[in-house]
Design a protein around this motif. Sequence first.
Motif, PDB file in Angstrom:
ATOM      1  N   LEU A 203      76.732  31.099 -38.161  1.00 19.48           N
ATOM      2  CA  LEU A 203      76.651  29.936 -37.275  1.00 19.48           C
ATOM      3  C   LEU A 203      77.567  30.095 -36.067  1.00 19.48           C
ATOM      4  O   LEU A 203      78.709  30.515 -36.203  1.00 19.48           O
ATOM      5  CB  LEU A 203      77.042  28.665 -38.048  1.00 19.48           C
ATOM      6  CG  LEU A 203      76.103  28.238 -39.179  1.00 19.48           C
ATOM      7  CD1 LEU A 203      76.770  27.147 -40.022  1.00 19.48           C
ATOM      8  CD2 LEU A 203      74.773  27.748 -38.629  1.00 19.48           C
ATOM      9  N   ASP A 204      77.048  29.740 -34.899  1.00 19.30           N
ATOM     10  CA  ASP A 204      77.895  29.659 -33.719  1.00 19.30           C
ATOM     11  C   ASP A 204      78.914  28.543 -33.932  1.00 19.30           C
ATOM     12  O   ASP A 204      78.599  27.526 -34.561  1.00 19.30           O
ATOM     13  CB  ASP A 204      77.033  29.342 -32.485  1.00 19.30           C
ATOM     14  CG  ASP A 204      77.835  29.317 -31.203  1.00 19.30           C
ATOM     15  OD1 ASP A 204      78.024  30.384 -30.611  1.00 19.30           O
ATOM     16  OD2 ASP A 204      78.289  28.220 -30.806  1.00 19.30           O
ATOM     17  N   PRO A 205      80.144  28.686 -33.462  1.00 18.23           N
ATOM     18  CA  PRO A 205      81.149  27.630 -33.666  1.00 18.23           C
ATOM     19  C   PRO A 205      80.698  26.264 -33.177  1.00 18.23           C
ATOM     20  O   PRO A 205      81.073  25.240 -33.750  1.00 18.23           O
ATOM     21  CB  PRO A 205      82.356  28.139 -32.853  1.00 18.23           C
ATOM     22  CG  PRO A 205      82.194  29.619 -32.847  1.00 18.23           C
ATOM     23  CD  PRO A 205      80.718  29.866 -32.775  1.00 18.23           C
ATOM     24  N   ASP A 206      79.873  26.226 -32.139  1.00 18.47           N
ATOM     25  CA  ASP A 206      79.420  24.956 -31.575  1.00 18.47           C
ATOM     26  C   ASP A 206      77.987  24.614 -31.978  1.00 18.47           C
ATOM     27  O   ASP A 206      77.304  23.842 -31.292  1.00 18.47           O
ATOM     28  CB  ASP A 206      79.525  24.983 -30.050  1.00 18.47           C
ATOM     29  CG  ASP A 206      80.961  25.137 -29.582  1.00 18.47           C
ATOM     30  OD1 ASP A 206      81.848  24.513 -30.192  1.00 18.47           O
ATOM     31  OD2 ASP A 206      81.201  25.895 -28.626  1.00 18.47           O
ATOM     32  N   VAL A 207      77.513  25.172 -33.080  1.00 21.44           N
ATOM     33  CA  VAL A 207      76.140  24.919 -33.527  1.00 21.44           C
ATOM     34  C   VAL A 207      75.892  23.420 -33.695  1.00 21.44           C
ATOM     35  O   VAL A 207      76.789  22.645 -34.051  1.00 21.44           O
ATOM     36  CB  VAL A 207      75.869  25.658 -34.862  1.00 21.44           C
ATOM     37  CG1 VAL A 207      76.763  25.143 -35.976  1.00 21.44           C
ATOM     38  CG2 VAL A 207      74.400  25.547 -35.261  1.00 21.44           C
ATOM     39  N   VAL A 208      74.650  23.015 -33.423  1.00 17.15           N
ATOM     40  CA  VAL A 208      74.253  21.619 -33.568  1.00 17.15           C
ATOM     41  C   VAL A 208      73.053  21.542 -34.508  1.00 17.15           C
ATOM     42  O   VAL A 208      72.079  22.274 -34.347  1.00 17.15           O
ATOM     43  CB  VAL A 208      73.872  20.991 -32.209  1.00 17.15           C
ATOM     44  CG1 VAL A 208      73.489  19.535 -32.392  1.00 17.15           C
ATOM     45  CG2 VAL A 208      75.015  21.108 -31.226  1.00 17.15           C
ATOM     46  N   LEU A 209      73.146  20.676 -35.499  1.00 17.74           N
ATOM     47  CA  LEU A 209      72.042  20.384 -36.420  1.00 17.74           C
ATOM     48  C   LEU A 209      71.527  18.989 -36.089  1.00 17.74           C
ATOM     49  O   LEU A 209      72.304  18.032 -36.083  1.00 17.74           O
ATOM     50  CB  LEU A 209      72.523  20.442 -37.872  1.00 17.74           C
ATOM     51  CG  LEU A 209      71.587  19.864 -38.948  1.00 17.74           C
ATOM     52  CD1 LEU A 209      70.310  20.695 -39.057  1.00 17.74           C
ATOM     53  CD2 LEU A 209      72.307  19.786 -40.294  1.00 17.74           C
ATOM     54  N   ARG A 210      70.234  18.879 -35.781  1.00 14.31           N
ATOM     55  CA  ARG A 210      69.660  17.588 -35.444  1.00 14.31           C
ATOM     56  C   ARG A 210      68.453  17.314 -36.329  1.00 14.31           C
ATOM     57  O   ARG A 210      67.694  18.222 -36.650  1.00 14.31           O
ATOM     58  CB  ARG A 210      69.228  17.525 -33.976  1.00 14.31           C
ATOM     59  CG  ARG A 210      70.342  17.819 -32.982  1.00 14.31           C
ATOM     60  CD  ARG A 210      69.859  17.623 -31.547  1.00 14.31           C
ATOM     61  NE  ARG A 210      70.860  18.067 -30.588  1.00 14.31           N
ATOM     62  CZ  ARG A 210      70.932  19.285 -30.068  1.00 14.31           C
ATOM     63  NH1 ARG A 210      70.047  20.197 -30.450  1.00 14.31           N
ATOM     64  NH2 ARG A 210      71.860  19.605 -29.201  1.00 14.31           N
ATOM     65  N   ARG A 225      77.593  18.406 -35.737  1.00 16.70           N
ATOM     66  CA  ARG A 225      78.067  19.422 -34.785  1.00 16.70           C
ATOM     67  C   ARG A 225      79.194  20.249 -35.396  1.00 16.70           C
ATOM     68  O   ARG A 225      80.010  19.734 -36.153  1.00 16.70           O
ATOM     69  CB  ARG A 225      78.562  18.752 -33.501  1.00 16.70           C
ATOM     70  CG  ARG A 225      77.474  18.025 -32.727  1.00 16.70           C
ATOM     71  CD  ARG A 225      78.024  17.423 -31.445  1.00 16.70           C
ATOM     72  NE  ARG A 225      78.506  18.440 -30.547  1.00 16.70           N
ATOM     73  CZ  ARG A 225      77.737  19.127 -29.704  1.00 16.70           C
ATOM     74  NH1 ARG A 225      76.438  18.874 -29.661  1.00 16.70           N
ATOM     75  NH2 ARG A 225      78.256  20.036 -28.909  1.00 16.70           N
ATOM     76  N   GLY A 226      79.221  21.529 -35.036  1.00 14.63           N
ATOM     77  CA  GLY A 226      80.289  22.410 -35.476  1.00 14.63           C
ATOM     78  C   GLY A 226      79.914  23.210 -36.710  1.00 14.63           C
ATOM     79  O   GLY A 226      79.245  22.704 -37.621  1.00 14.63           O
ATOM     80  N   ALA A 227      80.342  24.474 -36.744  1.00 13.48           N
ATOM     81  CA  ALA A 227      79.949  25.379 -37.826  1.00 13.48           C
ATOM     82  C   ALA A 227      80.371  24.868 -39.200  1.00 13.48           C
ATOM     83  O   ALA A 227      79.605  24.937 -40.167  1.00 13.48           O
ATOM     84  CB  ALA A 227      80.534  26.771 -37.572  1.00 13.48           C
ATOM     85  N   GLY A 228      81.589  24.354 -39.310  1.00 14.02           N
ATOM     86  CA  GLY A 228      82.064  23.903 -40.614  1.00 14.02           C
ATOM     87  C   GLY A 228      81.239  22.759 -41.174  1.00 14.02           C
ATOM     88  O   GLY A 228      80.828  22.782 -42.341  1.00 14.02           O
ATOM     89  N   ASP A 229      80.973  21.758 -40.347  1.00 15.18           N
ATOM     90  CA  ASP A 229      80.219  20.595 -40.814  1.00 15.18           C
ATOM     91  C   ASP A 229      78.766  20.951 -41.095  1.00 15.18           C
ATOM     92  O   ASP A 229      78.160  20.445 -42.048  1.00 15.18           O
ATOM     93  CB  ASP A 229      80.295  19.471 -39.779  1.00 15.18           C
ATOM     94  CG  ASP A 229      81.674  18.835 -39.712  1.00 15.18           C
ATOM     95  OD1 ASP A 229      82.438  18.990 -40.684  1.00 15.18           O
ATOM     96  OD2 ASP A 229      81.991  18.201 -38.688  1.00 15.18           O
ATOM     97  N   VAL A 230      78.181  21.813 -40.266  1.00 14.46           N
ATOM     98  CA  VAL A 230      76.791  22.225 -40.513  1.00 14.46           C
ATOM     99  C   VAL A 230      76.712  23.049 -41.794  1.00 14.46           C
ATOM    100  O   VAL A 230      75.790  22.875 -42.606  1.00 14.46           O
ATOM    101  CB  VAL A 230      76.231  23.018 -39.319  1.00 14.46           C
ATOM    102  CG1 VAL A 230      74.865  23.624 -39.654  1.00 14.46           C
ATOM    103  CG2 VAL A 230      76.103  22.111 -38.090  1.00 14.46           C
ATOM    104  N   ALA A 231      77.673  23.940 -42.007  1.00 15.09           N
ATOM    105  CA  ALA A 231      77.682  24.741 -43.234  1.00 15.09           C
ATOM    106  C   ALA A 231      77.760  23.850 -44.468  1.00 15.09           C
ATOM    107  O   ALA A 231      77.117  24.124 -45.489  1.00 15.09           O
ATOM    108  CB  ALA A 231      78.852  25.730 -43.208  1.00 15.09           C
ATOM    109  N   GLU A 232      78.537  22.773 -44.396  1.00 19.70           N
ATOM    110  CA  GLU A 232      78.643  21.849 -45.532  1.00 19.70           C
ATOM    111  C   GLU A 232      77.297  21.216 -45.862  1.00 19.70           C
ATOM    112  O   GLU A 232      77.001  20.924 -47.031  1.00 19.70           O
ATOM    113  CB  GLU A 232      79.663  20.764 -45.218  1.00 19.70           C
ATOM    114  CG  GLU A 232      81.114  21.240 -45.275  1.00 19.70           C
ATOM    115  CD  GLU A 232      82.088  20.112 -45.044  1.00 19.70           C
ATOM    116  OE1 GLU A 232      81.622  18.960 -44.849  1.00 19.70           O
ATOM    117  OE2 GLU A 232      83.305  20.366 -45.052  1.00 19.70           O
ATOM    118  N   GLN A 233      76.478  20.973 -44.845  1.00 19.16           N
ATOM    119  CA  GLN A 233      75.172  20.364 -45.061  1.00 19.16           C
ATOM    120  C   GLN A 233      74.220  21.279 -45.840  1.00 19.16           C
ATOM    121  O   GLN A 233      73.308  20.806 -46.505  1.00 19.16           O
ATOM    122  CB  GLN A 233      74.519  19.997 -43.715  1.00 19.16           C
ATOM    123  CG  GLN A 233      75.276  18.972 -42.904  1.00 19.16           C
ATOM    124  CD  GLN A 233      75.344  17.630 -43.584  1.00 19.16           C
ATOM    125  OE1 GLN A 233      74.324  17.082 -44.021  1.00 19.16           O
ATOM    126  NE2 GLN A 233      76.548  17.087 -43.713  1.00 19.16           N
TER     127      GLN A 233
END
Length: 296
Positions: A203-210, A225-233
């Motif tokens: 994931l890019d550090p600034d990745v966005v999941l919508r 937003r953000g790699a950490g939060d998207v990875a948690e999803q």
Amino acid sequence: MTDDAERLAEFFQTQRPHLTAVAYRMLGSLAEADDAVQEAYLRLCRSDVAEVENLAGWLTTVTGRVCLDVLRARRNHGEEGLEGPAGAEAAEHAERDAHTDPELAAELSDSLGMALLVVMDALSPAERLAFVLHDLFAVPFEEIAPIVGKNTAAVRQLASRARRRVRGQGDETDAGRGRQREVVSAFLAASREGDFAGLLRLLDPDVVLRADLTASGYGAMPEVRGAGDVAEQFSGRAQAAELAWIDGAAGLRWAPGGRTKVVFDFTVVGGRIVAIEMLADAGLLAAMDVEVMAAR
């Protein structure tokens, strides 16, 4: 200078790095980006923004509007873009200037550097604006529509068309598709295995999941937003998802009973995932070409 004007000027300075990043992504020129940001400031000074609820968003859209005018002027005057020798020279100047600006250097050092700018130079001004504002800076389509003078559905199509062209960057389309498949396949494996570190690497550090409205109705968050939060999803999930070609690009689908209910539309740039769209609207899915990937 009045107190209100001073407060506006101070606020603008806090937004300048972000606005410069937006303008640079749009224009591919540091000098033009600086000019566009300065023009946005002048428009701020001339406008009554007392009733504006989201001033940061207002400044982003104004900067986008200024950049759109610059891009259209380029097209009308037949100016040279960033390809060929001009592109190489622009890249050298951009990198040189970045050494004197740590914040800008950080912007240029990520996976969305000159290579992406050269690819985007082939997009129409409206496509470029829709892609940059929505995919890279999470501006809603509803806010982009008035800038380009189109409805929300048309702006979504502009961004989708731009996204497909960006995905196809590289010398060979087949090679690009193969790289996309590798990245999305690795992402699916890391998700199923709960490999959080593996997800972060992709994931890019600034990745966005919508998620669209229908997907949100299934319980998905509208935006993360953000790699950490998207990875948690995704960590430990996606057990029922399967690899699929989504309008010719590598993605995932969830199809209980064999009927596609949700697709995950990935934007991969430089080997990293910069955006994921979770789409479940029945009308949108019906218009998509979704093909399950053959097992290797």
